[in-house]
Design a protein around this motif. Structure first.
Motif, PDB file in Angstrom:
ATOM      1  N   UNK A 149       0.838  -1.201   0.000  1.00 37.29           N
ATOM      2  CA  UNK A 149       0.000   0.000   0.000  1.00 37.29           C
ATOM      3  C   UNK A 149       0.869   1.245   0.000  1.00 37.29           C
ATOM      4  N   UNK A 150       0.512   2.160  -0.885  1.00 33.99           N
ATOM      5  CA  UNK A 150       1.211   3.442  -0.981  1.00 33.99           C
ATOM      6  C   UNK A 150       0.633   4.382   0.071  1.00 33.99           C
ATOM      7  N   UNK A 151       1.515   5.044   0.830  1.00 31.82           N
ATOM      8  CA  UNK A 151       1.037   6.030   1.813  1.00 31.82           C
ATOM      9  C   UNK A 151       1.034   7.421   1.186  1.00 31.82           C
ATOM     10  N   UNK A 152       2.147   7.826   0.610  1.00 26.62           N
ATOM     11  CA  UNK A 152       2.217   9.078  -0.151  1.00 26.62           C
ATOM     12  C   UNK A 152       3.434   8.993  -1.060  1.00 26.62           C
ATOM     13  N   UNK A 153       3.541   9.922  -1.980  1.00 26.94           N
ATOM     14  CA  UNK A 153       4.720   9.890  -2.854  1.00 26.94           C
ATOM     15  C   UNK A 153       5.231  11.260  -3.259  1.00 26.94           C
TER      16      UNK A 153
ATOM     17  N   UNK B  50       6.445  15.101  -1.572  1.00 22.96           N
ATOM     18  CA  UNK B  50       6.667  16.002  -0.441  1.00 22.96           C
ATOM     19  C   UNK B  50       7.100  17.350  -1.014  1.00 22.96           C
ATOM     20  N   UNK B  51       6.500  18.415  -0.489  1.00 19.43           N
ATOM     21  CA  UNK B  51       6.819  19.753  -1.015  1.00 19.43           C
ATOM     22  C   UNK B  51       8.145  20.223  -0.428  1.00 19.43           C
ATOM     23  N   UNK B  52       9.204  19.602  -0.895  1.00 24.49           N
ATOM     24  CA  UNK B  52      10.528  19.956  -0.400  1.00 24.49           C
ATOM     25  C   UNK B  52      11.536  19.879  -1.524  1.00 24.49           C
ATOM     26  N   UNK B  53      12.670  20.544  -1.313  1.00 20.58           N
ATOM     27  CA  UNK B  53      13.749  20.492  -2.280  1.00 20.58           C
ATOM     28  C   UNK B  53      15.057  20.466  -1.512  1.00 20.58           C
ATOM     29  N   UNK B  54      15.931  19.546  -1.766  1.00 15.64           N
ATOM     30  CA  UNK B  54      15.785  18.435  -2.695  1.00 15.64           C
ATOM     31  C   UNK B  54      14.881  17.350  -2.111  1.00 15.64           C
ATOM     32  N   UNK B  55      14.317  16.526  -2.972  1.00 13.26           N
ATOM     33  CA  UNK B  55      13.603  15.358  -2.469  1.00 13.26           C
ATOM     34  C   UNK B  55      12.119  15.319  -2.692  1.00 13.26           C
ATOM     35  N   UNK B  56      11.612  15.989  -3.730  1.00 15.76           N
ATOM     36  CA  UNK B  56      10.152  16.020  -3.905  1.00 15.76           C
ATOM     37  C   UNK B  56       9.522  14.636  -4.091  1.00 15.76           C
ATOM     38  N   UNK B  57      10.034  13.803  -5.003  1.00 20.46           N
ATOM     39  CA  UNK B  57       9.377  12.496  -5.070  1.00 20.46           C
ATOM     40  C   UNK B  57       9.944  11.597  -3.981  1.00 20.46           C
ATOM     41  N   UNK B  58       9.105  11.113  -3.107  1.00 23.84           N
ATOM     42  CA  UNK B  58       9.536  10.178  -2.059  1.00 23.84           C
ATOM     43  C   UNK B  58       8.378   9.219  -1.841  1.00 23.84           C
ATOM     44  N   UNK B  59       8.580   7.986  -2.194  1.00 29.15           N
ATOM     45  CA  UNK B  59       7.507   7.002  -2.061  1.00 29.15           C
ATOM     46  C   UNK B  59       7.567   6.385  -0.667  1.00 29.15           C
ATOM     47  N   UNK B  60       6.440   6.461   0.044  1.00 26.06           N
ATOM     48  CA  UNK B  60       6.390   5.860   1.375  1.00 26.06           C
ATOM     49  C   UNK B  60       5.215   4.901   1.426  1.00 26.06           C
ATOM     50  N   UNK B  61       5.410   3.754   2.016  1.00 20.31           N
ATOM     51  CA  UNK B  61       4.304   2.801   2.128  1.00 20.31           C
ATOM     52  C   UNK B  61       4.729   1.546   2.839  1.00 20.31           C
ATOM     53  N   UNK B  62       3.899   0.525   2.710  1.00 19.28           N
ATOM     54  CA  UNK B  62       4.169  -0.734   3.379  1.00 19.28           C
ATOM     55  C   UNK B  62       3.962  -1.866   2.402  1.00 19.28           C
ATOM     56  N   UNK B  63       4.887  -2.816   2.384  1.00 14.44           N
ATOM     57  CA  UNK B  63       4.682  -4.018   1.570  1.00 14.44           C
ATOM     58  C   UNK B  63       3.678  -4.894   2.300  1.00 14.44           C
ATOM     59  N   UNK B  64       2.930  -5.714   1.531  1.00 12.22           N
ATOM     60  CA  UNK B  64       1.992  -6.588   2.245  1.00 12.22           C
ATOM     61  C   UNK B  64       2.834  -7.474   3.161  1.00 12.22           C
ATOM     62  N   UNK B  65       2.408  -7.612   4.385  1.00 11.65           N
ATOM     63  CA  UNK B  65       3.277  -8.128   5.444  1.00 11.65           C
ATOM     64  C   UNK B  65       3.602  -6.910   6.284  1.00 11.65           C
ATOM     65  N   UNK B  66       4.763  -6.927   6.921  1.00 18.79           N
ATOM     66  CA  UNK B  66       5.019  -5.826   7.838  1.00 18.79           C
ATOM     67  C   UNK B  66       6.195  -4.955   7.454  1.00 18.79           C
ATOM     68  N   UNK B  67       6.692  -5.098   6.232  1.00 22.10           N
ATOM     69  CA  UNK B  67       7.896  -4.351   5.854  1.00 22.10           C
ATOM     70  C   UNK B  67       7.548  -2.914   5.461  1.00 22.10           C
ATOM     71  N   UNK B  68       8.211  -1.959   6.115  1.00 16.90           N
ATOM     72  CA  UNK B  68       8.057  -0.557   5.710  1.00 16.90           C
ATOM     73  C   UNK B  68       8.896  -0.324   4.468  1.00 16.90           C
TER      74      UNK B  68
END
Ligand code: AMP
Ligand code: MG
Length: 420
Positions: A280-284, A286-304
């Protein structure tokens, strides 16, 4: 750091809109639970680890009344100018004088040695004239002078360190002073790191035109290591969704899986869709520079899962701002915002309103004792040399349009950030 220009509301739109830095970090921290197992380790190996339980003192420290200085133990009421004291013995650290001091008597004593019975003060050796086994002094001496009382550092049953304390040298010392040789800490998290990109190679391969050596894996793993987090090298993954999915599938044993590259909206950016298929995707964004695209989520199971941006500075900044706080939270360490300093900016800093910027800077103290900061060079996301030359981030708020010369700016010292 707290930004003034956003709400903390992280609603359902987080998948489509760019979150602020604080919203993104808060959302991540909220989704991380401290589910670490615990393990017993030798005291010295607990350095940098997190205590799993409260640890109470069983012994008073110091355990006995002792001298804070090298000198002579006396009875303070015997002090009169140039009145002689007879030295009747010595009390050395580890070798107490077992007799009692009577009126007019003194015992030679060293720092940390037990105070003989009858004595209530120390006259330091620098203020004493010695003549055979007699001493005289003009010093003023009051009862309790240079005496360390039992428990004035630690009382029995006080908490030496609370559960979830990250153990530093002073904690280890407090525990050692209690005779503790092993303790329960949270187990180290397991973290896998891979890079994505068809252009990436490992040495000693020879670069063909269009190829580069993978530097992000080393940078990210180094930042983690600097924060006390060991990681496993999962190598380079080709720019195709199946290969990324196959790494995701085979990495479920990790608490955290980190990738870099392939998270923008280019033709070969498959990390986000691979995560959506495998978890599941949490967000992708962030209004920042450097680093705007940042994918955050969880794999099915418990892996962040974190898909860090490919540009070298962006991957390091997002690792420090989001990934390390998340892994620490998983290990039981609550996030505390690093101290923000204010410094006078010596350069004009360019910025477009819209994103919070972490610009690379060099902070120093001027001859007048004032904190000043200058830019460390080009601020493009691929320019790692200005990051390596920097010692701080100059933090420019989301809607600021840069900073002018002599303006007071907010600064985060790298030394206050885990990982840098
Ligand atoms: P990407 O997000 O995959 O489009 O990558 C953005 C930029 O970062 C490109 O210039 C990539 O070549 C570069 N890049 C991506 N991954 C790495 C890496 N592991 N090491 C060095 N540069 C990288
Ligand atoms: Mg790429």
């Amino acid at each position: 750091m707290q930004q003034s220009d956003h709400s903390e509301n992280n609603g359902n739109d987080s998948v489509t809109r760019a979150l602020t830095v604080n919203e993104a970090r808060n959302a991540i921290l909220k989704s991380v639970e401290c589910t670490c197992a615990t393990e017993s380790v030798e005291l010295i190996n607990a350095t940098g680890r997190v205590a799993a339980k409260d640890i109470q003192a069983t012994t008073a420290i110091p355990p006995f009344t002792n001298s804070a200085m090298d000198g002579y133990a006396i009875r303070s009421q015997d002090i009169r100018s140039n009145h002689p004291f007879k030295v009747i013995g010595k009390s050395l650290a580890g070798h107490p004088y077992e007799g009692t001091i009577n009126p007019g008597e003194a015992v030679r004593i060293t720092t940390g040695a037990a105070l003989p019975k009858g004595a209530d003060a120390i006259v330091i050796q620098e203020l004493v004239t010695v003549d055979g086994d007699t001493i005289t002094t003009n010093a003023k001496v009051s009862a309790g002078q240079y005496i360390r009382k039992p428990g004035d550092d630690i009382q029995p049953e006080t908490t030496l360190c609370a559960a979830k304390t990250k153990l530093g040298a002073a904690h280890i010392g407090l525990l050692a002073a209690q005779g503790i040789s092993r303790l329960e800490v949270f187990a180290a998290p397991t973290v896998g790191v891979f890079s994505t990109g068809d252009e990436l190679l490992n040495p000693p391969a020879k670069l063909a035109h269009g190829q580069i050596f993978d530097s992000n894996r080393a940078t990210i793993r180094s930042a983690l290591k600097n924060a006390g987090i060991e990681s496993v090298d999962l190598g380079i993954c080709a720019d195709d969704e199946e290969s990324i999915q196959s790494i995701m599938n085979s990495a479920r044993q990790f608490d955290f899986l980190l990738s870099s590259g392939g998270v923008s909206v280019g033709e070969a950016d498959y990390v986000k869709s691979a995560l959506e298929t495998n978890g599941a995707l949490q967000f992708w964004k962030v209004a920042m520079k450097p680093g705007k695209p940042l994918v955050s989520g969880k794999l099915s199971g418990d892996t962040h899962f974190f898909g860090l941006p490919g540009n070298p500075v962006s991957s390091l900044v997002t690792c420090v701002q989001f990934v390390i706080p998340a892994i620490r939270a998983f290990c039981g360490i609550d996030y505390t915002a690093p101290p923000v300093l204010r410094a006078r900016c010596l350069d004009r800093l360019k910025k477009e309103p819209g994103r919070f910027e972490f610009q690379r800077g060099i902070m120093s103290t001027s001859q007048d004792g004032e904190l000043v900061v200058s830019t460390s060079g080009l601020q493009d996301s691929h320019v790692l040399s200005s990051m390596s030359a920097a010692n701080c981030f100059i933090c420019l708020d989301q809607f600021a349009d840069g900073a002018s010369i002599d303006e007071t700016v907010k600064v985060l010292l790298f030394s206050a950030l885990d990982g840098l």
